[in-house]
Scaffold this motif. Structure first.
Motif, short mmCIF file in Angstrom:
data_model
loop_
_atom_site.label_atom_id
_atom_site.label_comp_id
_atom_site.label_asym_id
_atom_site.label_seq_id
_atom_site.Cartn_x
_atom_site.Cartn_y
_atom_site.Cartn_z
N LEU A 1 30.94 80.53 -26.28
CA LEU A 1 31.50 79.39 -25.54
C LEU A 1 32.20 78.42 -26.48
CD1 LEU A 1 28.66 78.78 -22.94
CD2 LEU A 1 30.88 79.86 -22.57
N ASP A 2 31.65 78.24 -27.68
CA ASP A 2 32.28 77.37 -28.66
C ASP A 2 33.63 77.94 -29.08
OD1 ASP A 2 32.35 75.10 -30.43
OD2 ASP A 2 31.85 76.48 -32.09
N LEU A 3 33.67 79.25 -29.33
CA LEU A 3 34.94 79.89 -29.71
C LEU A 3 35.95 79.86 -28.57
CD1 LEU A 3 33.59 83.01 -31.66
CD2 LEU A 3 34.76 81.02 -32.62
N LEU A 4 35.46 79.97 -27.34
CA LEU A 4 36.35 79.96 -26.17
C LEU A 4 36.92 78.57 -25.92
CD1 LEU A 4 37.46 81.91 -24.09
CD2 LEU A 4 35.50 81.42 -22.65
N GLY A 5 36.16 77.55 -26.30
CA GLY A 5 36.63 76.16 -26.19
C GLY A 5 36.92 75.75 -24.77
N GLU A 6 38.10 75.15 -24.56
CA GLU A 6 38.47 74.61 -23.25
C GLU A 6 38.71 75.69 -22.20
OE1 GLU A 6 43.16 73.95 -24.34
OE2 GLU A 6 41.63 72.65 -25.18
N ARG A 7 38.82 76.94 -22.62
CA ARG A 7 39.01 78.04 -21.67
C ARG A 7 37.69 78.42 -20.99
NH1 ARG A 7 41.83 78.89 -26.05
NH2 ARG A 7 44.06 79.20 -25.93
N ALA A 8 36.60 77.80 -21.41
CA ALA A 8 35.27 78.16 -20.92
C ALA A 8 35.01 77.55 -19.55
CB ALA A 8 34.20 77.71 -21.92
N SER A 9 35.59 78.15 -18.53
CA SER A 9 35.34 77.72 -17.15
C SER A 9 33.93 78.11 -16.74
CB SER A 9 36.35 78.38 -16.22
OG SER A 9 36.12 79.78 -16.19
N GLU B 1 44.19 85.31 -19.42
CA GLU B 1 44.17 84.66 -20.73
C GLU B 1 42.75 84.55 -21.28
OE1 GLU B 1 45.11 80.30 -22.64
OE2 GLU B 1 46.31 80.93 -20.92
N THR B 2 41.81 84.17 -20.43
CA THR B 2 40.41 84.03 -20.86
C THR B 2 39.85 85.36 -21.34
OG1 THR B 2 40.03 82.18 -19.34
CG2 THR B 2 38.08 83.38 -20.10
N LEU B 3 40.08 86.41 -20.56
CA LEU B 3 39.57 87.73 -20.95
C LEU B 3 40.24 88.22 -22.23
CD1 LEU B 3 39.29 89.46 -17.48
CD2 LEU B 3 37.40 88.82 -18.99
N SER B 4 41.50 87.91 -22.39
CA SER B 4 42.21 88.29 -23.60
C SER B 4 41.57 87.62 -24.83
CB SER B 4 43.68 87.92 -23.48
OG SER B 4 44.36 88.21 -24.67
N TRP B 5 41.27 86.35 -24.70
CA TRP B 5 40.62 85.61 -25.79
C TRP B 5 39.23 86.18 -26.08
CZ3 TRP B 5 41.59 81.80 -29.31
CH2 TRP B 5 42.85 81.23 -29.25
N LEU B 6 38.45 86.42 -25.02
CA LEU B 6 37.11 86.97 -25.22
C LEU B 6 37.16 88.34 -25.89
CD1 LEU B 6 35.50 85.92 -21.82
CD2 LEU B 6 34.84 85.09 -24.10
N ALA B 7 38.11 89.18 -25.46
CA ALA B 7 38.26 90.51 -26.05
C ALA B 7 38.63 90.39 -27.53
CB ALA B 7 39.31 91.31 -25.30
N ALA B 8 39.54 89.49 -27.84
CA ALA B 8 39.94 89.30 -29.24
C ALA B 8 38.76 88.81 -30.08
CB ALA B 8 41.09 88.30 -29.32
N MET B 9 37.92 87.97 -29.49
CA MET B 9 36.76 87.46 -30.23
C MET B 9 35.81 88.59 -30.60
SD MET B 9 35.53 83.86 -28.68
CE MET B 9 36.25 83.80 -27.06
#
Length: 178
Positions: A63-71, A30-38
């Motif tokens: 990191l701001d765009l990733l929000g709570e997914r930013a482990s 999920e995290t990588l999917s979000w980062l790729a979309a960004m």
């Protein structure tokens, strides 16, 4: 395309190894999917590639765009990619990660490029044929590519099955030159 895969693969393997160790494959997916979309977003891509923005600004934005997914692992990945000038590889890293994940789950991801859209029946038949050939469940990512002129081109990891008219024309031209 091969160059992107070659550069992205070590990052994807490192993230996959970490995700497996943490037993967090789904979370990393999920995290990588979000980062790729960004980074696929033209506005974000323009900001992260503009030389006036510092690495710290780009990292803060991501990191701001990733929000709570930013482990912590995601933070380190973003910092490493920015430091190495590889942030725009995120879509390919995500794709390679999904391939590794699918292989571990006993499935293969196949990118199918077609000159014309495939019907659901054709997709099912192609997936079944590839599943039989490789002995694993095959998931298709079908993309239209009118430049192929006709036929299909299948990419399974490093293997390419080129049954396109363009591919056959290139092969014919090469054989005529010899």
């Amino acid at each position: 395309m091969a160059e992107l895969i070659t550069v992205a693969r070590p990052y994807a393997e490192a993230v996959y190894s970490l995700a497996k160790e943490q037993q967090a494959l789904g979370q990393w997916s999920e995290t990588l999917s979000w980062l790729a979309a960004m980074v696929n977003n033209p506005d974000v891509a323009q900001i992260v590639t503009h030389p006036k923005h510092t690495a710290q600004e780009v990292e803060a934005l991501m990191l701001d765009l990733l929000g709570e997914r930013a482990s912590e692992g995601a933070r380190r990945l973003i910092a490493t990619l920015i430091e190495n000038g590889r942030l725009l590889l995120l879509p390919e890293i995500a794709s390679q990660f999904e391939i590794l994940k699918s292989e571990a789950e006993g499935a293969l991801e196949a990118v199918v490029e077609t000159a014309f859209p495939l019907t659901e029946e054709q997709k099912t038949e192609l997936a079944a044929t590839l599943s039989k050939k490789y002995g694993k469940q095959v998931h298709l990512d079908v993309r239209d590519d009118p430049d192929l002129l006709g036929g299909v081109r299948v990419l399974l990891g490093d293997e390419v099955i080129d049954a396109s008219v363009r591919g056959k024309l290139h092969a014919m031209a090469a054989s005529l030159k010899n």
